[in-house]
Design a protein around this motif. Structure first.
Motif, short mmCIF file in Angstrom:
data_model
loop_
_atom_site.label_atom_id
_atom_site.label_comp_id
_atom_site.label_asym_id
_atom_site.label_seq_id
_atom_site.Cartn_x
_atom_site.Cartn_y
_atom_site.Cartn_z
N VAL A 2 3.17 -9.52 -6.51
CA VAL A 2 3.05 -8.42 -5.79
C VAL A 2 2.33 -7.20 -6.56
N THR A 3 1.44 -6.50 -5.86
CA THR A 3 0.81 -5.51 -6.43
C THR A 3 0.82 -4.17 -5.52
N ALA A 4 0.67 -3.24 -6.32
CA ALA A 4 0.54 -1.87 -5.44
C ALA A 4 -0.64 -1.37 -5.50
N LYS A 5 -1.17 -0.75 -4.36
CA LYS A 5 -2.38 -0.22 -4.27
C LYS A 5 -2.46 0.91 -3.43
N GLN A 6 -3.19 2.10 -3.86
CA GLN A 6 -3.25 3.38 -3.11
C GLN A 6 -4.43 3.05 -1.95
N ARG A 7 -3.98 3.61 -0.70
CA ARG A 7 -5.12 3.55 0.14
C ARG A 7 -5.64 4.97 0.45
N TYR A 27 0.84 -1.09 0.01
CA TYR A 27 0.09 -0.11 -0.17
C TYR A 27 0.82 1.26 -0.03
N PHE A 28 0.31 2.09 -0.60
CA PHE A 28 1.22 3.48 -0.77
C PHE A 28 0.09 4.83 -0.55
N GLY A 29 0.66 5.70 -0.13
CA GLY A 29 -0.33 7.02 -0.06
C GLY A 29 -0.25 7.93 -0.79
N ALA A 30 -0.64 9.11 -0.72
CA ALA A 30 -0.72 10.30 -1.65
C ALA A 30 0.68 10.79 -1.77
N GLY A 31 1.38 10.89 -2.84
CA GLY A 31 2.65 11.51 -2.91
C GLY A 31 3.61 10.40 -3.13
N GLN A 32 3.38 9.35 -2.79
CA GLN A 32 4.16 7.93 -2.87
C GLN A 32 4.27 7.04 -3.94
N ALA A 33 2.96 7.39 -4.85
CA ALA A 33 3.09 6.37 -6.09
C ALA A 33 4.40 6.48 -7.08
N GLU A 34 4.84 7.62 -7.29
CA GLU A 34 6.04 7.88 -8.36
C GLU A 34 6.99 6.95 -7.98
N TRP A 35 7.27 6.63 -6.54
CA TRP A 35 8.47 5.84 -6.31
C TRP A 35 7.87 4.46 -5.87
N GLY A 36 6.79 4.30 -5.26
CA GLY A 36 6.03 3.43 -4.73
C GLY A 36 6.07 2.18 -5.76
N ARG A 37 5.41 2.43 -6.73
CA ARG A 37 5.27 1.50 -8.12
C ARG A 37 6.47 0.71 -8.37
N PRO A 38 7.63 1.69 -8.91
CA PRO A 38 8.68 1.02 -9.17
C PRO A 38 9.19 0.14 -8.23
N ALA A 93 -1.42 9.13 4.85
CA ALA A 93 -0.32 8.68 4.11
C ALA A 93 0.17 7.62 4.96
N ASN A 94 0.05 7.54 6.02
CA ASN A 94 0.87 6.57 7.18
C ASN A 94 -0.03 5.55 7.57
N GLU A 95 -1.32 5.59 7.17
CA GLU A 95 -2.18 4.45 7.69
C GLU A 95 -1.97 2.99 7.10
N PRO A 96 -1.71 2.20 7.79
CA PRO A 96 -1.72 0.86 7.02
C PRO A 96 -2.80 0.13 6.45
N GLY A 97 -2.56 -0.65 5.34
CA GLY A 97 -3.74 -1.47 5.12
C GLY A 97 -3.53 -2.80 5.59
N ASP A 98 -3.93 -4.09 4.72
CA ASP A 98 -3.94 -5.25 5.23
C ASP A 98 -2.71 -5.98 4.68
N GLY A 99 -1.50 -5.24 4.19
CA GLY A 99 -0.16 -5.75 3.74
C GLY A 99 0.82 -4.79 4.00
N PRO A 100 2.10 -4.94 3.54
CA PRO A 100 2.92 -3.96 3.93
C PRO A 100 2.62 -2.56 3.20
N PHE A 101 3.21 -1.73 3.82
CA PHE A 101 2.93 -0.26 3.33
C PHE A 101 4.04 0.77 3.28
N LEU A 102 4.10 1.50 2.60
CA LEU A 102 5.15 2.72 2.33
C LEU A 102 4.96 3.59 3.45
N LEU A 103 6.04 3.91 4.29
CA LEU A 103 5.75 4.72 5.54
C LEU A 103 6.82 6.16 5.43
#
Length: 480
Positions: free
Chosen positions: A367-372, A343-354, A376-386
């Motif tokens: 492994v897939t990327a998904k915007q929550r 999971y990634f938040g607003a502003g993290q997609a540009e480097w989160g997807r790569p 921005a720092n609220e976890p989903g049910d998988g690894p998340f960018l912090l």
């Protein structure tokens, strides 16, 4: 008069060498705000650094504390602290007293600003009082030797009584009143800039600063052509050229911005640290830094970034090193199956997807990327960018916040952190913070990814240009 001066900055076509003696022209982005307890970008941090004088300066690498607005900071037991103040004034002429700090801190603690946690989570004071105009007393709920480091935080800078009474933060952010070496000469004009003048004479130093708010690439080119003195940001497209164009006239410094990959320990697949280490080592941090992050960050070498790190590490941590073969081998040692959502938040997609592409390729796992959501720092049910923006140069703030964000609880880690906190600012505490950090690296509830850094370039007529970690360029030290 102010409008004429401002237009002269924005439309400047003359060379920096022909500029007025003692007048410094500076390019920067528009700050998101100038309220010290709610800073969100490096432009705001640099401007606040010119407009205010902190109680102390603190160098995290050496542990050195330099009194500034404070005359002394002392404690006999790391619980009860006394801060003696120098005699200073706000730019409106009113005195800065212990009550100025006390009243400001009460407002900050009750607000929802970025720096509010300095008082409510980091300092955790049981009682703060002002027994006289020049004395602050802070009584904590546990031994905490990092108080001098925390007192360097912008969130604890004082505000005038008139501002605290009006609570008109919008007006104050446009025309702030500090206690520092420079004062505002007219309001800040979004999209254009503003002007600062020095409060007290300082021989050879800039007596006036004219700021131009605009595009960093254009500002870089103007410094190169000689029509601007200083550019406070170097975009990725100019990063390599900077070392040639300004070989002896550029600076880099650590920013209070860090990025991590956090693992949901509630997901049984990530209970085994081997899995977490495999995911960490599948990430090519250098490729992210030089690619989607546009040379604005450094690949992480540890949990603690350079701006808050006590002492030096001998080398990068093992899970910070990119090794796709070793990562795949580690994952092969355990039973692990996809799919995995990062999971990634607003502003993290540009480097989160790569980053997700790297993990998928290196581990050969779906492994897939998904915007929550909006947080921005609220976890989903998988690894998340912090991502974290630090408020203090103390290792305590980041180590405690990371453990909390990842839901990591361990008695040994808590004891190490408490021991480091109570040791005071010393070689002993630096070693204890490193030991606590090493436990986080071993258990790896979060994998370090990157830490931000700032850049600046300047004209040959400037001298004594220095950058302060986390804050940026020290305008008061520049000779023109």
């Amino acid at each position: 008069m102010f409008a004429v001066l401002l237009l002269g900055v924005v439309g400047c076509a003359e060379s920096a060498d022909a500029a007025e003696p003692g007048v410094l022209t500076v390019g920067l982005r528009d700050p998101a705000g100038l309220l010290p307890a709610d800073l969100r970008d490096q432009a705001g941090r640099m401007l606040v650094g010119a407009l205010w004088t902190p109680l102390v300066d603190y160098d995290a690498a050496t542990g050195k504390v330099t009194p500034r607005a404070a005359e002394s900071v002392s404690s006999a037991d790391q619980v009860s602290w006394e801060v003696k103040l120098r005699e200073t004034r706000f730019h409106d002429g009113t005195p800065v007293t212990a009550k100025s700090y006390l009243d400001t801190w009460r407002v900050v603690a009750d607000a929802h600003w970025t720096g509010s946690g300095v008082l409510t989570e980091v300092l955790r004071a049981a009682e703060i009082s002002a027994p006289d105009e020049r004395t602050l007393r802070i009584v904590l709920d546990r031994p905490f030797g990092q108080v001098p480091a925390v007192l360097a935080a912008p969130a604890l800078l004082p505000l005038p009584a008139s501002v605290l009474a009006s609570r008109d933060w919008t007006a104050f952010a446009a025309d702030p009143i500090g206690n520092g070496p420079f004062r505002m000469a007219g309001s800040w004009h979004p999209g254009s800039g503003g002007r600062l003048v020095r409060v007290d004479e300082a021989a050879g130093k800039a007596r006036e600063i004219r700021f131009e708010a605009g595009d960093p690439a254009t500002q870089y080119d103007r410094v190169k052509s000689g029509s601007l003195d200083l550019a406070t940001e170097v975009p990725g497209g100019r990063h390599d050229a900077m070392h040639h164009d300004f070989a002896e006239r550029h600076a880099m410094w650590p920013l209070p911005e860090v990025g991590y990959l956090a693992f949901p320990l509630s997901d049984k697949r990530f209970e085994d640290a081997t899995v977490r280490h495999a995911f960490a080592m599948a990430v090519d941090r250098a490729a992210l830094a030089g690619g989607p992050l546009a040379d604005q960050v450094d690949p992480a070498r540890a949990i603690l970034p350079p701006g808050v790190a006590p002492g030096e590490r001998s080398g990068p941590c093992r899970p910070c090193a990119h090794d796709a073969a070793a990562a795949a081998s580690l994952l092969g040692q355990v039973s692990f199956a996809g799919p995995v959502t990062v999971y990634f938040g607003a502003g993290q997609a540009e480097w989160g997807r790569p980053l997700v592409d790297q993990i998928r390729s290196g581990l050969r796992v779906e492994v897939t990327a998904k915007q929550r959501g909006d947080e921005a720092n609220e976890p989903g049910d998988g690894p998340f960018l912090l991502t974290r923006s630090l408020n203090t140069p103390s290792p305590h703030e980041l180590l405690a916040a990371l453990a909390k964000s990842a839901g990591y609880t361990d008695d040994g880690f808590a004891q190490l952190l408490a021991a480091a906190d109570s040791a005071g600012i010393s070689a002993e505490s630096a070693q204890l913070y490193r030991i606590a950090e090493n436990q986080l690296l071993r258990d790896l509830p979060v994998a370090p990814l990157w830490s931000g850094h700032g850049h600046a370039v300047w004209a040959s007529r400037l001298h004594d240009v220095t950058a302060v970690p986390l804050r940026g360029i020290d305008f008061s030290s520049i000779s023109v």
